[in-house]
Design a protein around this motif. Structure first.
Motif, mmCIF file in Angstrom:
data_model
loop_
_atom_site.group_PDB
_atom_site.id
_atom_site.type_symbol
_atom_site.label_atom_id
_atom_site.label_comp_id
_atom_site.label_asym_id
_atom_site.label_seq_id
_atom_site.Cartn_x
_atom_site.Cartn_y
_atom_site.Cartn_z
ATOM 1 N N THR A 74 -6.711 5.413 1.737
ATOM 2 C CA THR A 74 -5.651 6.381 1.463
ATOM 3 C C THR A 74 -4.277 5.841 1.829
ATOM 4 O OG1 THR A 74 -7.240 8.144 1.928
ATOM 5 C CG2 THR A 74 -4.926 8.760 1.836
ATOM 6 N N SER A 75 -4.188 5.078 2.907
ATOM 7 C CA SER A 75 -2.888 4.551 3.334
ATOM 8 C C SER A 75 -2.312 3.570 2.316
ATOM 9 C CB SER A 75 -3.007 3.881 4.712
ATOM 10 O OG SER A 75 -3.701 2.651 4.630
ATOM 11 N N THR A 76 -3.183 2.910 1.543
ATOM 12 C CA THR A 76 -2.706 1.983 0.505
ATOM 13 C C THR A 76 -1.917 2.733 -0.562
ATOM 14 O OG1 THR A 76 -4.767 0.744 0.867
ATOM 15 C CG2 THR A 76 -3.410 0.083 -1.004
ATOM 16 N N GLY A 77 -2.272 3.999 -0.785
ATOM 17 C CA GLY A 77 -1.557 4.810 -1.763
ATOM 18 C C GLY A 77 -0.123 5.086 -1.380
ATOM 19 N N LEU A 78 0.249 4.765 -0.130
ATOM 20 C CA LEU A 78 1.618 4.956 0.352
ATOM 21 C C LEU A 78 2.327 3.630 0.590
ATOM 22 C CD1 LEU A 78 0.743 7.665 3.039
ATOM 23 C CD2 LEU A 78 1.677 8.069 0.759
ATOM 24 N N ARG A 79 1.629 2.533 0.364
ATOM 25 C CA ARG A 79 2.107 1.200 0.728
ATOM 26 C C ARG A 79 2.909 0.594 -0.425
ATOM 27 N NH1 ARG A 79 -0.848 -3.807 3.487
ATOM 28 N NH2 ARG A 79 -0.214 -5.506 2.114
ATOM 29 N N PHE A 80 4.197 0.903 -0.477
ATOM 30 C CA PHE A 80 5.087 0.359 -1.502
ATOM 31 C C PHE A 80 6.361 -0.121 -0.828
ATOM 32 C CE2 PHE A 80 2.394 3.339 -3.782
ATOM 33 C CZ PHE A 80 2.037 2.615 -4.892
ATOM 34 N N HIS A 81 6.879 -1.233 -1.327
ATOM 35 C CA HIS A 81 8.110 -1.765 -0.742
ATOM 36 C C HIS A 81 9.261 -0.776 -0.944
ATOM 37 C CE1 HIS A 81 11.477 -4.486 0.072
ATOM 38 N NE2 HIS A 81 10.595 -5.198 0.766
ATOM 39 N N PRO A 82 10.152 -0.632 0.052
ATOM 40 C CA PRO A 82 11.265 0.318 -0.068
ATOM 41 C C PRO A 82 12.109 0.132 -1.324
ATOM 42 C CG PRO A 82 11.092 -0.477 2.190
ATOM 43 C CD PRO A 82 10.099 -1.266 1.380
ATOM 44 N N ILE A 83 12.323 -1.112 -1.733
ATOM 45 C CA ILE A 83 13.139 -1.343 -2.935
ATOM 46 C C ILE A 83 12.411 -0.820 -4.164
ATOM 47 C CG2 ILE A 83 14.248 -3.080 -4.401
ATOM 48 C CD1 ILE A 83 14.637 -4.794 -1.922
ATOM 49 N N GLU A 84 11.092 -0.987 -4.218
ATOM 50 C CA GLU A 84 10.326 -0.443 -5.343
ATOM 51 C C GLU A 84 10.414 1.080 -5.375
ATOM 52 O OE1 GLU A 84 5.857 -0.351 -7.386
ATOM 53 O OE2 GLU A 84 6.207 -1.586 -5.606
ATOM 54 N N ILE A 85 10.353 1.714 -4.210
ATOM 55 C CA ILE A 85 10.461 3.174 -4.144
ATOM 56 C C ILE A 85 11.817 3.631 -4.670
ATOM 57 C CG2 ILE A 85 10.619 5.144 -2.576
ATOM 58 C CD1 ILE A 85 7.788 4.220 -3.007
ATOM 59 N N VAL A 86 12.881 2.951 -4.282
ATOM 60 C CA VAL A 86 14.229 3.319 -4.750
ATOM 61 C C VAL A 86 14.338 3.137 -6.262
ATOM 62 C CG1 VAL A 86 16.676 2.688 -4.673
ATOM 63 C CG2 VAL A 86 15.360 2.868 -2.545
ATOM 64 N N LEU A 87 13.813 2.025 -6.779
ATOM 65 C CA LEU A 87 13.846 1.799 -8.222
ATOM 66 C C LEU A 87 13.054 2.871 -8.965
ATOM 67 C CD1 LEU A 87 13.410 -2.083 -8.470
ATOM 68 C CD2 LEU A 87 15.477 -0.749 -8.924
ATOM 69 N N SER A 88 11.917 3.268 -8.415
ATOM 70 C CA SER A 88 11.106 4.313 -9.036
ATOM 71 C C SER A 88 11.859 5.640 -9.074
ATOM 72 C CB SER A 88 9.787 4.473 -8.267
ATOM 73 O OG SER A 88 8.976 5.457 -8.864
ATOM 74 N N LYS B 104 -9.334 -4.268 11.485
ATOM 75 C CA LYS B 104 -9.249 -2.937 12.078
ATOM 76 C C LYS B 104 -8.262 -2.072 11.306
ATOM 77 C CE LYS B 104 -10.506 -4.224 16.812
ATOM 78 N NZ LYS B 104 -10.065 -4.247 18.231
ATOM 79 N N ASN B 105 -8.691 -0.862 10.993
ATOM 80 C CA ASN B 105 -7.824 0.036 10.236
ATOM 81 C C ASN B 105 -6.534 0.337 10.978
ATOM 82 O OD1 ASN B 105 -9.135 0.474 7.779
ATOM 83 N ND2 ASN B 105 -10.552 1.927 8.694
ATOM 84 N N ARG B 106 -6.586 0.357 12.323
ATOM 85 C CA ARG B 106 -5.388 0.687 13.083
ATOM 86 C C ARG B 106 -4.234 -0.257 12.754
ATOM 87 N NH1 ARG B 106 -5.829 0.652 19.518
ATOM 88 N NH2 ARG B 106 -6.090 -1.576 19.072
ATOM 89 N N SER B 107 -4.540 -1.549 12.602
ATOM 90 C CA SER B 107 -3.499 -2.531 12.268
ATOM 91 C C SER B 107 -2.916 -2.265 10.887
ATOM 92 C CB SER B 107 -4.083 -3.948 12.322
ATOM 93 O OG SER B 107 -4.583 -4.237 13.598
#
Length: 262
Positions: A126-140, A34-37
């Motif tokens: 589309t939600s996968t395009g936002l699915r990145f670990h917080p540490i990866e986001i900070v490193l980026s 289910k997409n909701r999960s």
């Protein structure tokens, strides 16, 4: 910059809404859960990443770029070059840096531990395009900060680049399939949904291809461009074979702790 937040949020939510509407009306593939999960986990991870990045790097890149312009810091702030040329070069160089950042996150084991959170999604939308670990986001963010500092990227180029990067990430992860008459010529320039689903294949050879988030130029230039997968676009096995449980991969806690597991 004036009204920066309105520009960012306006473009972000507009692209997000359009892609999700298209996915709802005519999805390219059916999700196995289910997409909701998945959405609760993916958007929850996005919120967590946003909060952590704000705490870690509280000053925005555009504000930093304005400061550098005012104080003549960075390569482009030392050169007497047309502002338009500087913006174009800045956009190209930033995109090239993100391309290589993406490749490194696949090739360096400790960085792959972070990036596999993105690839463990058993479905891609589309939600996968936002699915990145917080540490990866900070490193980026830190990598982009170093690039902006060294190059002296103007604030307008930073704003354009970040809006385009976020918008195109939502676009090419979308669970849609463009008509061939549009998709084939478009892929001469942009990473399309079909090309990016190849990148999310469980086949390692396919996963390590099509690294671009925006244009296909860098993949073509550096030999990582793949036009088709072994299986058809309908049949590609999405995700990571070592994490086969789709329900577990739709758990926010699992996503946050995944880099620290074997």
């Amino acid at each position: 910059m004036s009204h920066e937040m309105y520009w960012r949020l306006g473009f972000f939510f507009s692209v997000l809404a359009i892609m999700m509407l298209l996915e709802w009306r005519k999805p390219a593939r059916q999700s196995i859960i289910k997409n909701r999960s998945r959405w609760l986990a993916n958007f929850g991870l996005t919120l967590t990443s946003t909060l952590l990045s704000r705490l870690t790097v509280p000053v925005g890149l555009t504000a930093v770029a304005v400061y550098y312009q005012q104080h003549g810091i960075g390569l482009f702030n030392q050169l007497n070059v047309s502002p338009l040329i500087v913006v174009i070069l800045s956009l190209l160089l930033l995109d090239l840096i993100i391309y290589w950042q993406h490749r490194l996150f696949h090739q360096v084991p400790i960085l792959w531990r972070l990036h596999r959170v993105h690839h463990a999604d058993a479905h891609i939308d589309t939600s996968t395009g936002l699915r990145f670990h917080p540490i990866e986001i900070v490193l980026s963010i830190l990598i982009k900060l170093i690039a902006v500092t060294a190059l002296g990227v103007p604030a307008i180029a930073v704003l354009i680049f970040e809006i385009a990067l976020n918008g195109l990430a939502l676009f090419n992860h979308a669970n849609i399939r463009l008509p061939n008459a549009i998709e084939k010529p478009l892929r001469l320039i942009l990473i399309t949904q079909v090309l990016h689903r190849i990148h999310h294949s469980q086949n390692p050879e396919e996963t390590n291809s099509n690294f671009g988030f925006s244009v296909t130029w860098w993949d073509r230039l550096f030999g990582s461009y793949k036009t088709s997968a072994t299986l058809s676009d309908n049949e590609i096995n999405i995700g990571l074979a070592q994490y086969p449980d789709p329900k577990q991969n739709a758990s926010l806690w699992h996503l946050l702790t995944l880099p620290f597991k074997k």
